[in-house]
Design a protein around this motif. Structure first.
Motif, mmCIF file in Angstrom:
data_model
loop_
_atom_site.group_PDB
_atom_site.id
_atom_site.type_symbol
_atom_site.label_atom_id
_atom_site.label_comp_id
_atom_site.label_asym_id
_atom_site.label_seq_id
_atom_site.Cartn_x
_atom_site.Cartn_y
_atom_site.Cartn_z
ATOM 1 N N LEU A 133 18.668 35.674 -4.927
ATOM 2 C CA LEU A 133 17.600 35.043 -5.705
ATOM 3 C C LEU A 133 16.951 36.032 -6.666
ATOM 4 N N LEU A 134 16.785 37.274 -6.230
ATOM 5 C CA LEU A 134 16.187 38.276 -7.112
ATOM 6 C C LEU A 134 17.111 38.577 -8.287
ATOM 7 N N LEU A 184 19.350 36.563 -9.495
ATOM 8 C CA LEU A 184 19.350 35.355 -10.325
ATOM 9 C C LEU A 184 18.116 35.310 -11.226
ATOM 10 N N THR A 185 16.968 35.672 -10.670
ATOM 11 C CA THR A 185 15.727 35.659 -11.454
ATOM 12 C C THR A 185 15.775 36.683 -12.579
ATOM 13 N N ILE A 186 16.263 37.881 -12.273
ATOM 14 C CA ILE A 186 16.312 38.945 -13.284
ATOM 15 C C ILE A 186 17.276 38.579 -14.408
ATOM 16 N N SER A 194 18.274 35.567 -15.281
ATOM 17 C CA SER A 194 17.729 34.437 -16.040
ATOM 18 C C SER A 194 16.664 34.907 -17.032
ATOM 19 N N ALA A 195 15.830 35.841 -16.571
ATOM 20 C CA ALA A 195 14.821 36.398 -17.481
ATOM 21 C C ALA A 195 15.491 37.181 -18.611
ATOM 22 N N ARG A 197 16.680 34.821 -21.276
ATOM 23 C CA ARG A 197 15.590 34.346 -22.131
ATOM 24 C C ARG A 197 15.188 35.411 -23.148
ATOM 25 N N PHE A 231 22.690 27.362 -13.330
ATOM 26 C CA PHE A 231 21.940 27.931 -12.206
ATOM 27 C C PHE A 231 22.849 28.102 -10.987
ATOM 28 N N LEU A 289 24.143 31.388 -9.171
ATOM 29 C CA LEU A 289 23.767 31.510 -7.762
ATOM 30 C C LEU A 289 25.000 31.706 -6.879
ATOM 31 N N THR A 297 26.150 35.291 -7.128
ATOM 32 C CA THR A 297 25.228 36.229 -6.459
ATOM 33 C C THR A 297 25.377 36.129 -4.941
#
Length: 852
Positions: A36-37, A39-41, A43-44, A47, A340, A344, A347
């Motif tokens: 999840l971490l 994936l978040t990084i 995704s950011a 952007r 997503f 995911l 990862t």
């Protein structure tokens, strides 16, 4: 009433619920958090457009690797070459353009697309002729430019051209200068604009209805739908998605259609079949006009694969025609939720692989295979006209792998890999947390050690030993309450925290635990029963408890339980800590004693029981600490054995005793003497023992037969074969051997004839009880008879009374030692004793002996 049996489904649901309600282990938690971490990084990062240039480069590379198509037979390009420019000049006159269109139309084309701007002053006849060509043929399409030119003005189409026969040219170029997108339509409220390729295709398929679906963001030509490219589709992060754009599908990196030059057309050298029913595009391919664009085939912006504007329009028209015909021509993209789960999934794969794979080489190989797998799947998807991100999942995979490996390293430093239990540091944190959350008097730490675990490893191997540890860990987890904190703090040592403090409850728990742990279990087709020793330390209110101190105290109590008897537990008392401190201080003082020469030898005479003459001495080590006096041998001999200091001390004793014997031989040459020296258990396993003893005897020029080594019966029986071999080697030096404390250890009667021993020493415990116990007298008599039968010398220890002396004489014992003759004496007192012809008439006092 009808009854429905729904209980099986309820039971199954409850089973599923119970599975999900169980707390996940650290590994699963690490994989999930890392995934999840990452994936978040990532995704950011998308952007922030960190991956867009890499994604488009990856798209270009995959595009170049895919199989390309042949030129489109539905199209023909009439090109303006450098030779044509030299022949007709630039810009071409409207009359020349009108003549080209007329010559082409002679062969009945489906559509003629004029991809040349008409923004220069022209002669009226030529301008009129070109306008008439547009007016006479609705299938002639012109072009205008809505962008800005060098002089800051647009390039409009001539006013005489019908508005439904012109299309704009506004190519959507990416930030890296590569042309990947095609702007087809701009839905302006009052004046919608059609691109040049769209106008040509609509003219080609004039029978099909064209629709704009603003609600669904797509265009329709007949049954074919053209979804608009959005800002974050594919590998894009935030492109300008105004208007209806599509991602271009290049048919070929070279010529997208057959070509003729304008010179050939004006000369009438036009094959009719090349034109009839085809789309004919008229445009410039001359490089000097700078009407060229970089495409996905322009690797490193090489001029070799630049494409002229007319060729780009041909590629776009070919794509639209294929899409209308139902061929795969439009790229598709994953929705946001699809991207997503695509990220995911990778990862999670990285997390699971990083956690489960232990060998670095396999992990490196697996990571490479996964990265290639991502790229390969992206290539397969692109071949099916689906653009999925490639760089983002690779970055997410590597990031998740790095994060889970970091947690794995932290986990391995904090958790035991064999039993999956927390380690020592984690346990101390749990104790600290318990002390801070609960009253200080509600925490109990238990330290558990498996009895005889070393024997299990030696007998069955470490694999079985590991299985035993795993089984014990599982039993502890099953038996202990959920609130208890369990950990493995050493090789065969466990510790756990009990949330109780009153002694009766603790006793009840531990008694039940020992019973549970001792239940037999089968490992490798062997049934084993394992017991344990435990130490208990309870937090109390006298002093603020510290986790390290509690664990240390429980450890100390466990050692006390082992010393008293295995398979029990002991509760820590402050005296245990004091004893442990004294033990450590004693070890420290022993090391200093070697450096300060605080050891000395005392000698107890061995006397011929018949004549009363001294036949030798037994060397006994003593430790004199300045300022404190003599330390009892019972206090320090055992410590030297356990710490291994006895090896160095034993060598010093042998050399010092032999040197003293040599001195006495020189002082009393007519008095034959022997020196008895005790060997320790550690010395029996000393590799160079025989070599050191031989070297010492050689340096002192001392005969080996004058020195007797005393070995206890229990030491020999620990390793009969090894002890026998060592004794034979010692005998080769001429040394005499004696079995000390005979009769007190293991029964060695069956081995006695195998040992090359010279003397049996009767233990003082038997001699001291002869006056009161008939059994002990019989034992002494039996030992003496045995020695005589085997032609061995006999020495009785601990003779203290005349009665004992007379009985031993009567039984036939030849020599003895004890306080009746003398206690151990210092060197000077022993020398004086040798000089006295009747020493036993004036026995020295203990105080004098100690001073000597």
């Amino acid at each position: 009433m009808v009854h429905f049996r729904v209980w099986p489904f309820r039971q199954q649901f409850q089973q599923w619920a119970s599975q999900f309600s169980k707390p996940i282990n650290f590994g699963s938690r690490a994989v999930l958090v890392s995934s999840l971490l990452a994936l978040t990084i990532v995704s950011a990062g998308k952007r922030l457009q960190l991956f867009e240039s890499l994604e488009t480069s990856s798209f270009d590379l995959l595009t170049r690797l895919l199989v390309q198509q042949a030129s489109d037979p539905r199209l023909l390009i009439v090109e303006v070459t450098e030779a044509d420019l030299a022949a007709y000049g630039w810009p071409l006159s409207d009359q020349v353009v009108a003549d080209i269109i007329a010559e082409v139309k002679r062969h009945d084309p489906a559509v003629v697309g004029l991809d040349l701007y008409r923004n220069t002053p022209q002669d009226m006849p030529g301008q009129a002729a070109l306008a008439q060509a547009f007016a006479d043929s609705p299938n002639v399409i012109g072009i205008f430019n809505v962008g800005k030119q060098g002089n800051g003005v647009e390039v409009p189409a001539p006013a005489a051209w019908p508005t439904d026969q012109v299309g704009f040219n506004d190519l959507a170029i990416d930030p890296d200068g590569v042309l990947r997108r095609n702007l087809l339509y701009v839905a302006a409220p009052d004046n919608p604009a059609y691109s040049f390729p769209l106008r040509v295709v609509l003219a080609y398929h004039s029978d099909l209805e064209f629709q704009v679906d603003r609600g669904s963001d797509l265009l329709r030509i007949g049954e074919a739908e053209f979804p608009a490219l959005l800002a974050q589709d594919g590998g894009y992060a935030s492109i300008d998605d105004r208007g209806f754009q599509v991602l271009m599908k290049y048919r070929t990196p070279y010529e997208p259609a057959p070509t003729l030059t304008i010179t050939q057309v004006l000369a009438g050298a036009v094959p009719p079949d090349w034109v009839r029913g085809k789309i004919v595009l008229i445009g410039s391919t001359a490089s000097s006009l700078k009407d060229e664009f970089y495409t996905p085939f322009s690797h490193e912006h090489s001029a070799r694969f630049v494409m002229a504007g007319v060729e780009v329009h041909a590629q776009s028209i070919s794509q639209l025609l294929d899409a209308i015909a139902g061929a795969p021509a439009l790229y598709r993209f994953l929705p946001q939720w699809g991207e997503f789960f695509w990220l995911l999934g990778w990862t999670l794969v990285a997390g699971v692989m990083g956690w489960r794979v232990r060998r670095p080489s396999l992990l490196l190989l697996g990571s490479g295979v996964m990265v290639l797998g991502i790229w390969g799947l992206s290539a397969l998807a692109l071949a099916q006209m689906l653009w999925v991100p490639t760089v983002e999942p690779v970055a997410a995979f590597l990031l998740a792998l790095g994060l889970v490996l970091t947690q794995k390293v932290l986990y391995r430093s904090s958790y035991d890999q064999l039993t999956l239990l927390p380690g020592r540091d984690m346990f101390l944190l749990q104790v600290q947390r318990a002390l801070s959350q609960k009253p200080a008097t509600a925490v109990t730490v238990v330290f558990l050690d498996i009895d005889r675990f070393k024997l299990i490893n030696q007998s069955f191997g470490h694999i079985v030993g590991d299985r035993v540890l795993q089984t014990l860990g599982q039993r502890l987890r099953q038996f202990l309450p959920a609130s208890a904190q369990l950990s493995r703090v050493g090789g065969d040592e466990f510790a756990f925290l009990l949330p109780v403090h009153d002694q009766p409850t603790v006793d009840q728990w531990l008694n039940r635990l020992q019973t549970e742990l001792s239940e037999p279990f089968a490992i490798a087709r062997r049934r084993l029963s394992v017991t344990s020793s435990m130490g208990v330390a309870m937090a109390h209110g006298e002093h603020p408890p510290v986790p390290h101190d509690l664990l240390r105290d429980a450890h100390t109590a466990m050692y006390r339980a082992k010393a008293l008897n295995e398979y029990r537990y002991e509760v820590f008392a402050s005296t245990m800590h004091e004893e442990a401190v004294r033990r450590l201080e004693l070890e420290s003082h022993l090391l200093s004693a070697f450096e300060n020469n605080e050891f000395l030898l005392h000698y107890q005479p061995i006397v011929c029981l018949q004549s009363g003459c001294i036949t030798g001495f037994e060397a006994l080590v003593r430790w004199y600490r300045p300022g404190e006096g003599f330390v009892s041998p019972g206090q320090f001999i055992k410590v030297t054995e356990e710490t291994g200091l006895i090896v160095h001390l034993g060598q010093w004793i042998f050399r010092a005793a032999c040197a003293q014997l040599k001195d006495w031989q020189q002082q009393f040459p007519n008095h034959p003497l022997t020196m008895s020296i005790n060997l320790s258990r550690r010395q029996l396993h000393q590799v160079d023992l025989v070599e050191q003893f031989g070297s010492c005897l050689h340096e002192l020029n001392l005969a080996g037969r004058q020195v007797q080594l005393e070995i206890t019966e229990s030491m020999i029986m620990r390793d009969v074969d090894g002890a026998t071999e060592l004794m034979h080697q010692l005998k080769q030096l001429g040394l005499k051997l004696a079995i000390d404390d005979f009769g007190t250890g293991y029964s060695s009667l069956s081995y006695l004839h195998r040992f090359p021993t010279d003397t049996l020493k009767i233990d003082q415990s038997f001699v001291g009880r002869m006056d009161k116990s008939g059994d002990d007298r019989e034992i002494v008599h039996t030992i003496i008879a045995l020695g005589q039968k085997l032609n061995m010398d006999l020495v009785a220890e601990g003779i203290e009374t005349e009665t004992q002396l007379n009985r031993l004489r009567t039984m036939g014992c030849r020599r003895g030692q004890g306080y009746l003759f003398s206690q151990p004496l210092g060197r000077e007192a022993a020398t004086a004793l040798l000089a006295n012809p009747w020493p036993w008439l004036t026995a020295s006092t203990p105080d004098e002996a100690q001073k000597a």
